[in-house]
Design an enzyme around this catalytic site. Structure first.
Site, mmCIF file in Angstrom:
data_model
loop_
_atom_site.group_PDB
_atom_site.id
_atom_site.type_symbol
_atom_site.label_atom_id
_atom_site.label_comp_id
_atom_site.label_asym_id
_atom_site.label_seq_id
_atom_site.Cartn_x
_atom_site.Cartn_y
_atom_site.Cartn_z
ATOM 1 N N GLN A 1 -1.101 -11.077 -8.195
ATOM 2 C CA GLN A 1 -1.337 -9.794 -8.857
ATOM 3 C C GLN A 1 -0.310 -9.588 -9.975
ATOM 4 O O GLN A 1 -0.644 -9.199 -11.096
ATOM 5 C CB GLN A 1 -1.225 -8.653 -7.829
ATOM 6 N N ASP B 1 3.495 -9.719 -4.244
ATOM 7 C CA ASP B 1 2.070 -9.988 -4.509
ATOM 8 C C ASP B 1 2.024 -10.795 -5.801
ATOM 9 O O ASP B 1 1.690 -10.281 -6.871
ATOM 10 C CB ASP B 1 1.305 -8.679 -4.675
ATOM 11 N N MET C 1 -1.030 2.345 -3.933
ATOM 12 C CA MET C 1 -2.211 2.911 -3.274
ATOM 13 C C MET C 1 -1.755 3.778 -2.097
ATOM 14 O O MET C 1 -2.515 4.044 -1.167
ATOM 15 C CB MET C 1 -3.151 1.808 -2.813
ATOM 16 N N TYR D 1 0.608 5.155 1.208
ATOM 17 C CA TYR D 1 1.124 4.658 2.490
ATOM 18 C C TYR D 1 2.399 3.838 2.225
ATOM 19 O O TYR D 1 2.504 2.667 2.569
ATOM 20 C CB TYR D 1 0.075 3.838 3.245
ATOM 21 N N GLY E 1 9.213 -1.504 0.557
ATOM 22 C CA GLY E 1 8.941 -2.307 -0.648
ATOM 23 C C GLY E 1 8.650 -1.411 -1.847
ATOM 24 O O GLY E 1 9.201 -1.595 -2.938
ATOM 25 N N HIS E 2 7.780 -0.412 -1.633
ATOM 26 C CA HIS E 2 7.473 0.522 -2.734
ATOM 27 C C HIS E 2 8.735 1.262 -3.181
ATOM 28 O O HIS E 2 8.961 1.472 -4.371
ATOM 29 C CB HIS E 2 6.435 1.565 -2.284
HETATM 30 O O1 PAF Z 1 -0.488 -3.419 -5.276
HETATM 31 C C1 PAF Z 1 -1.163 -2.373 -5.155
HETATM 32 O O2 PAF Z 1 -0.811 -1.467 -4.393
HETATM 33 C C2 PAF Z 1 -2.447 -2.202 -5.946
HETATM 34 O O3 PAF Z 1 -3.128 -3.417 -6.088
HETATM 35 C C3 PAF Z 1 -2.237 -1.545 -7.319
HETATM 36 C C4 PAF Z 1 -1.368 -2.416 -8.225
HETATM 37 C C5 PAF Z 1 -1.582 -0.186 -7.129
HETATM 38 C C6 PAF Z 1 -3.568 -1.338 -8.024
HETATM 39 O O4 PAF Z 1 -4.433 -0.537 -7.283
#
Ligand code: PAF
Length: 224
Positions: free
Chosen positions: A201, A198, A35, A37, A41-42
């Site tokens: 998720q 997460d 999402m 920002y 981690g990303h």
């Molecule tokens: O983890 C996230 O950033 C969000 O939940 C995702 C998996 C991109 C779905 O919008």
């Protein structure tokens, strides 16, 4: 140090066409859904994706479907230019940033005005488009239902979504499962990488893909 500049695709048909063209050339595609920002981690997920596929797509989309009406979508942080800089600094870079404006189908109802759940962070509380579609506040609803625009199709992992964080965030996981399904169907990746930080998720997406068999692999990756 800035590296390769990613192609930025905002249109879902163009995104799918890009993926299919690349696959017809024998390339494999890794997807890292975000999402925006972006933080370390990303970036670690992007690095992990590089270990599995030739090409990398990072999606940046603030998904209104996973925010309830009491959560403030408008204050969700975003800095697209900085995100691109960060992605360019990853060794090998990324090939495409998929940055759609809207991933939901509103049927016959058209969003009006600027505040219509595009990828800018619009505040669901303020958006009432059309007439009579507004739901009672006492129901647990997401920003999409609140908007009255007519979205009503969800992907749900019914048992797992109710546990743990699902108790306090009742619309969150169906919103995640729905948008991730959309992203899988648009990008058609061979591999998708999600942070195991997460955990709920991650577990829900793992359960979802084991049924849908969309992906060859779902990569387990801890993010910082
Ligand atoms: O983890 C996230 O950033 C969000 O939940 C995702 C998996 C991109 C779905 O919008």
């Amino acid at each position: 140090m800035a590296g390769k500049e990613p192609e930025i695709i905002t249109d879902k048909n163009q995104m799918r066409k890009w993926s299919r063209t690349m696959r017809s050339k024998g390339k494999t595609i890794g997807l890292v859904p975000t999402m925006g920002y972006l933080h370390e981690g990303h970036i670690s997920l992007v690095r992990e994706a590089h270990n599995h596929t030739n090409l990398i797509v990072v999606s940046i989309y603030v998904n209104p479907g996973q925010f309830s009406t009491t959560e403030d979508l408008s204050t969700y942080p975003s800095d697209f230019d900085r995100d691109i800089q960060k992605l360019m600094a990853v060794p090998g870079g990324v090939d495409v940033v998929f940055h759609p404006y809207n991933l939901y189908d509103y049927g016959q109802r058209k969003p009006s005005g600027a505040n219509n759940f595009g990828s800018s962070n619009d505040n669901c509380e303020k958006t009432i488009c059309g007439d009579g579609g507004k739901v009672e506040k006492k129901e647990v609803v997401s920003c999409l239902e609140e908007s009255g625009l007519g979205h009503e199709t969800w992907v749900r992992v019914e048992r797992l979504e109710k546990l743990l964080c699902g108790k306090s965030r009742p619309v969150f996981f169906r919103g995640v499962a729905t948008v991730v399904t959309k992203l899988f169907n648009i990008v058609e990746p061979d591999v998708a990488v999600f942070g195991k930080k997460d955990y709920q998720q991650w577990r829900i997406i793992q359960r979802m893909v084991s049924f849908q068999r969309i992906l060859k692999f779902l990569i387990e990756c801890w993010q910082e």
